[in-house]
Design an enzyme around this catalytic site. Structure first.
Site, PDB file in Angstrom:
ATOM      1  N   HIS A  84       3.681  -5.576 -13.235  1.00  0.00           N
ATOM      2  CA  HIS A  84       4.400  -6.662 -12.586  1.00  0.00           C
ATOM      3  C   HIS A  84       5.706  -7.002 -13.794  1.00  0.00           C
ATOM      4  CE1 HIS A  84       1.176  -6.981  -9.735  1.00  0.00           C
ATOM      5  NE2 HIS A  84       2.214  -7.305  -8.967  1.00  0.00           N
ATOM      6  N   GLU A  86      -2.697  -2.719   1.089  1.00  0.00           N
ATOM      7  CA  GLU A  86      -2.593  -2.229  -0.092  1.00  0.00           C
ATOM      8  C   GLU A  86      -3.817  -1.549  -0.794  1.00  0.00           C
ATOM      9  OE1 GLU A  86      -0.585  -5.231  -2.579  1.00  0.00           O
ATOM     10  OE2 GLU A  86      -1.702  -6.731  -1.718  1.00  0.00           O
TER      11      GLU A  86
HETATM   12  C1  PEP Z   1       2.429  -3.813  -3.958  1.00  0.00           C
HETATM   13  O1  PEP Z   1       1.263  -3.950  -4.486  1.00  0.00           O
HETATM   14  O2  PEP Z   1       3.110  -3.073  -3.539  1.00  0.00           O
HETATM   15  C2  PEP Z   1       3.313  -5.139  -3.875  1.00  0.00           C
HETATM   16  C3  PEP Z   1       4.121  -5.203  -3.230  1.00  0.00           C
HETATM   17  O3  PEP Z   1       2.676  -6.262  -4.341  1.00  0.00           O
HETATM   18  P1  PEP Z   1       2.530  -6.699  -6.015  1.00  0.00           P
HETATM   19  O4  PEP Z   1       3.483  -5.558  -6.570  1.00  0.00           O
HETATM   20  O5  PEP Z   1       3.154  -7.891  -6.248  1.00  0.00           O
HETATM   21  O6  PEP Z   1       1.217  -6.419  -6.446  1.00  0.00           O
HETATM   22 MG    MG Z   2       0.164  -5.799  -4.432  1.00  0.00          MG
END
Ligand code: PEP
Ligand code: MG
Length: 591
Positions: free
Chosen positions: A197, A444
């Site tokens: 992140h 996911e």
């Molecule tokens: C992902 O997991 O691809 C997503 C868009 O969510 P995040 O990156 O915030 O976990």
């Molecule tokens: Mg995600």
């Protein structure tokens, strides 16, 4: 001597600047430049903070209880001595005078220099004095923050200064946010993977960044000249004049290329064979909506609402505060759709900066597999309903969709729908306006891919989060640089799952998008088009480059290449081979 450090390329382009080393625990220190006329008042601020700390330490020593351990007075003397040491105060003043750093920044810059000197000492006793120095600086930073800044902390870049790049061991995602629009023109961190992140936030700032550069913060010294090659994932420390010239040339080229791509932003995104493709933006903060519109996004495909919840010392944003934030985005998008994801707290996005131990206590033994995302929201029903009410209220000002993160069970969807119905009922009773919102789920985890048809019997749309889908399919922690080389979006299992999810949604006649980092990676644009994807959501800075690929793509010629690619053990090689073998000249629109 010039050295190179290798890491993960996160955000494209070249940055050249002086290194500012920041300890992870001190990233919340304000960094801004002061005018020449403010130099002496800033030094006064520093002096006053030192005097305050000196009084604190003297009082502490005087008031020590009789039973206090005998070492304590001696320790306080050491702190007093460090406080008055020229190596700390004199050199800190020098950072203020010569670089025009604000006092807090100058102090932490000097702490980094001295901490390194302590680390290199042979004498164990002296080495241990580093902790004392840190405590003294911590006290001074507190005293400075109590006194308040002379200038607002957002003061901009001082035109005549050298560009700066930030080097840190790690920066938590929420801390990274505060560097948006800051003085830094590039980032390097020791830890992290391409889709961690922190890396995603760095990418959203659209400045060159390299993460997972392991030893960078140990090898680089305060004020070193650094080149960050965000395309190759290379950091050059103390480059020779020839190397520097080469990078300056590439930097100019890359800026020209960006400017050229930027001109595409208002062009409709349609393939050569007439397929319209929706390009949406991922945002983390309400103010990012302006950037999204400017980049030509036709909506927000993912608003990571959890960033409103982080680093608030455990206090969650109220319904009104959330409502204002969501309404701000909805209004900034002028009627274009805004997909607000309910909080995705947990794993590498804790509410507050936590130690590993605290993280486990809060979110489970393995936070990535524990109380995260929709699970956390359902475990906190009042908080969840409050967020849903705030989102619903914002829906009265435009077009809003609600997205549930990391759904794995149909029961989670049913509970979320009940919470939404209850939130609507509460709003009606209170006389608040709201519109009907579409409800969707992030796909996911592999389990969710396999039940997309069932999910879409309950919901209006799905959005594939490839960042987590790769993590959970391959059992690779996306934030761990030690296993980064196995984090492979081209893995056959990953591609088969993505193709299956897109196909299932298309068969159900429901909207499907990808909002993971693969959507903004031009290496996958044609492949995802061939899979039937017509909606991509990405960092605003990536939209023009993806659009360029779309404008040059002919889906009719791409689709026949898909089966062999998906059946291959080496999909990347197979896809590239077919592209080279079968692609005749395509007429690219003039840009
Ligand atoms: C992902 O997991 O691809 C997503 C868009 O969510 P995040 O990156 O915030 O976990
Ligand atoms: Mg995600």
């Amino acid at each position: 001597m010039s050295i190179q450090v290798f890491g993960q390329a996160v955000s494209r382009g070249i940055a050249i600047g002086r290194a500012v080393l920041i300890a992870s625990s001190r990233v919340d220190v304000a960094h801004y430049y002061i005018d020449e006329s403010r130099v002496e008042p800033e030094i006064d601020r520093l002096r006053q903070a030192r005097d305050v700390v000196a009084t604190e330490l003297t009082t502490l020593k005087r008031d020590l209880p009789i039973e206090a351990p005998a070492e304590l007075p001696a320790l306080l003397d050491v702190h007093l001595m460090l406080l008055h040491d020229e190596a700390l105060t004199g050199a800190t003043k020098q950072w203020i005078r010569s670089r025009h750093y604000n006092a807090e920044w100058a102090l932490s810059a000097q702490l980094e220099v001295m901490a390194r000197q302590f680390d290199e000492m042979d004498d164990e006793y002296l080495r241990e004095r580093k902790a004392d120095l840190e405590q003294v600086v911590e006290r001074m930073l507190r005293a400075l923050s109590r006194a308040g800044p002379l200038l607002p902390a957002s003061a901009g870049v001082h035109g005549t200064e050298d560009p700066l790049v930030l080097i840190a061991n790690d920066i938590a995602p929420a801390d990274m946010l505060q560097f948006k629009g800051s003085v830094f023109s590039g980032f390097v961190t020791d830890v992290g993977g391409k889709t961690s992140h922190s890396a995603i936030v760095a990418r959203s700032m659209d400045i060159p960044a390299v993460v997972g550069a392991r030893e960078a913060s140990r090898l680089i010294r305060q004020d070193d000249w650094i080149v960050i090659d965000g395309d190759a994932g290379v950091v050059v420390v103390d480059p020779s004049p020839i190397v520097l010239e080469e990078y300056r040339f590439r930097q100019r080229q890359s800026e020209l290329e960006r400017a050229r791509l930027h001109r595409l932003r208002h062009m409709p995104s349609v393939t050569l064979d007439g397929e319209t493709v929706e390009l949406l933006a991922n945002i983390e903060l309400p103010r990012d909506a302006v950037v999204a519109v400017d980049s030509g996004a036709v909506g927000v495909g993912l608003f990571r609402s959890e960033f409103l919840f982080m680093n608030r010392g455990g206090e969650l944003p109220s319904e009104d505060e959330q409502f204002e934030a969501y309404r701000g985005v909805v209004e900034a998008m002028h009627g274009l759709p805004v997909t607000i994801r309910t909080v995705d707290i947990g794993a590498d996005k804790p509410l507050d900066r936590l130690t590993i131990h605290e993280l486990r206590h809060e979110y489970g033994l393995n936070p990535a597999l524990g109380l995260r995302a929709i699970r956390w929201s359902l475990a906190e029903p009042a908080m969840f309903r409050q967020q849903l009410r705030a989102i619903l209220r914002a829906s009265a000002f435009g077009t809003v969709r609600v997205l549930l993160p990391m759904v794995a069970q149909l029961s989670e969807i049913r509970m979320a729908r009940e919470a939404l119905a209850r939130a609507k009922q509460q709003l009606s009773e209170a006389g608040h306006a709201y519109k009907d919102v579409e409800l969707g789920a992030m796909i996911e985890v592999p389990a969710a891919v396999l039940i997309v048809p069932s999910i879409l019997r309950e919901l209006d749309f799905v959005s594939i989060g490839t960042n987590d889908l790769i993590q959970y399919t391959l059992a690779i922690d996306r934030a761990d640089e030690a296993v980064a080389k196995f984090y492979d979006p081209w893995h056959p299992a990953v591609l088969q799952l993505i193709a299956r999810a897109i196909d299932a949604a298309n068969c159900a006649g429901k909207h499907v998008s990808i909002c993971g980092e693969m959507a903004g990676d031009v290496a996958f644009t044609e492949l995802l088009l061939a899979m039937g994807l017509r909606s991509f959501s990405m960092q605003p800075s990536q939209i023009s480059a993806v659009k360029q690929r779309i404008l040059r793509a002919d889906v009719r010629r791409l689709v026949p290449r898909l089966p062999a690619t998906l059946a291959s053990d080496e999909p990347m090689m197979e896809w590239t081979r077919q592209i080279h073998e079968t692609s005749g000249p395509t007429v690219a629109p003039a840009v």
